[in-house]
Design an enzyme around this catalytic site. Structure first.
Site: not given
Ligand code: CS2
Ligand code: MG
Length: 430
Positions: A173, A184, A234, A236, A260, A286, A307, A363, A430
């Site tokens: 990634r 991020y 990602d 995010h 992602e 997630e 995910r 991951e 975030w």
């Molecule tokens: C991220 C995470 O791994 C990922 O794909 O999106 O690191 C995420 O930012 C954290 O779990 C937030 O606590």
């Molecule tokens: Mg993620």
């Protein structure tokens, strides 16, 4: 017997003894353990029984609200568990889920998960088998993983990618800093020095700059590292939906393994539009906590990889159903596996990875020595794979005495993430 004529006797799930082979097993204690061996706040549950060697461990890690999860377990689930037969995993899941009337959400689901995973661990130990055997057995030798490469500029990301390739990783990634932006995925999230962390996260977030930089990054990487390596990215949930659709289209020539979280869960309605615009494979989920969020995306074939953060959907019991449901629709699994999933959670991901025919990718997170010592049996990453240690249950334990040496770091917000804002001050995701 009830005195009321025609009254229905309450169903009591059969205890182990009535099925014939073992003296009555009962839950005698539930412990919620808060620990941060690598500086990341983790919540872990231990379920003990009247047979001292038969206990289970589970992950309930919601790193931004650890104390909320602990209260849900201690105040609401624990009193309803003492005295129950730990064999009845499904019944216990349903009882705990329904006893609140209002359901779902990351706090309650993580609490359910801590218990649920521990019960699967116990069942595996009783059977003398790893949990993946209870799920149907292995369909692959180990789980291929992706690792993270990030950096301040393209060259730094490339160096990371090549270092990982050298170590045998075939899936990477890639995230790059957008100059002058609170980007991020490129800073150190595990620091326990809150002011330093806050400074790193502060600053503007400019959607357009990010959208310009990311296609250039992948153009650069493809010309340097070739076509063979699988690359991931990602978003995010950091973009307005239409910009995410544009970015997914622009990335198409670089053949990502997946892109992602293009949207926030609240913007699920954009997926049909995204699908019509591009064949870039999409991974999502997630942040999902409710089946109403993910079921339509699966049966409408709008995503390619699911995910979910297994503890945030409630544990192995819902996750195994979700994995099987995805199989029917050609959606592959890519369970969330960052550092705020505890090593126990990673061991759980692995049980499903090994036994799901529709596994896509896992991951991985490179835990430090402290976390590995607190969690003996942390699955090993080798040659680009995550390997099972073949021990009964989840194959992982917690050293409670050592865990106590790594209390949750002092923090003014008890772990809540700091704010990210636009130039005009508007707070954003975030
Ligand atoms: C991220 C995470 O791994 C990922 O794909 O999106 O690191 C995420 O930012 C954290 O779990 C937030 O606590
Ligand atoms: Mg993620």
């Amino acid at each position: 017997m009830s005195d009321r004529p025609g009254a229905i006797e309450p169903f009591v799930p059969p205890a182990w003894e009535s099925s014939g082979s073992r003296s009555a097993l009962r839950i005698t204690n539930v412990k919620t353990i808060l620990t941060a061996p690598d500086g990341i706040r983790l919540v872990v549950v231990k379920v003990e029984t009247n047979e001292p060697e038969i206990y289970g461990v589970g992950c309930a890690s919601f790193t931004q609200r650890p104390l909320g999860v602990a209260a849900a377990i201690e105040q609401y689930l624990k009193p309803n568990l003492i005295g129950r037969d730990p064999n009845n995993i499904e019944d216990i899941f349903q009882v705990n889920n329904l006893s609140g009337y209002w359901r779902s959400g990351p706090v309650l689901n993580n609490a359910l998960s801590g218990i649920d995973m521990a019960l699967w661990d116990i069942k595996g130990k009783l059977a003398g088998m790893p949990v993946y055997q209870l799920l149907g057995g292995k369909v692959r030798k180990a789980a291929p993983v992706y690792s993270h490469a990030s950096g301040r500029n393209f060259q730094a990301v490339e160096e990371e990618v090549l270092r990982l390739k050298e170590q045998g990783f075939r899936f990477v990634r890639c995230q790059v800093e957008v100059p002058g932006n609170a980007t991020y995925g490129v800073d150190d999230k595990s620091t326990d020095d809150y002011p330093t962390y806050l400074r790193a996260r502060q600053g503007i977030w400019n959607f357009s700059s990010y959208c310009r930089v990311v296609p250039r990054l992948f153009d650069y990487l493809r010309s340097r590292v070739g076509e063979e390596l699988e690359l991931l990215h990602d978003i995010h949930e950091r973009l307005p939906p239409i910009l995410a659709i544009g970015l997914a289209r622009e990335l198409e020539p670089f053949h990502l393994f997946f892109l992602e979280d293009p949207f926030a869960p609240e913007d699920n309605g954009y997926f049909p539009m995204l699908r019509q615009q591009t064949a870039t494979p999409i991974a999502m989920g997630e942040l999902f906590v409710n089946q109403a969020e993910y079921v339509p995306l699966i049966h409408n074939r709008l995503i390619d990889f699911i995910r979910c953060h297994i503890s945030a959907i409630g544990g192995i019991t819902p996750a195994r159903k979700l994995a099987s449901y995805c199989e029917f629709f050609g959606v592959r699994t890519a369970w969330h596996g960052p550092g705020d999933v505890s090593p126990i959670g990673h061991a759980v991901n692995l049980q499903l990875d090994l036994s799901s025919p529709n596994f896509g990718i896992q991951e991985c997170f490179h835990f430090g020595d402290a976390a590995k010592a607190v969690f003996p049996g942390t699955p090993e990453i080798r040659d680009g794979y995550l390997w099972s240690n073949e021990q009964p249950g989840l194959g992982i334990d917690i050293d409670e005495t050592l865990a106590e040496k790594f209390p949750l770091p002092e923090h003014p917000l008890n772990g809540a993430f700091p704010e990210v804002r636009q130039t005009d001050g508007t707070v954003i995701r975030w």
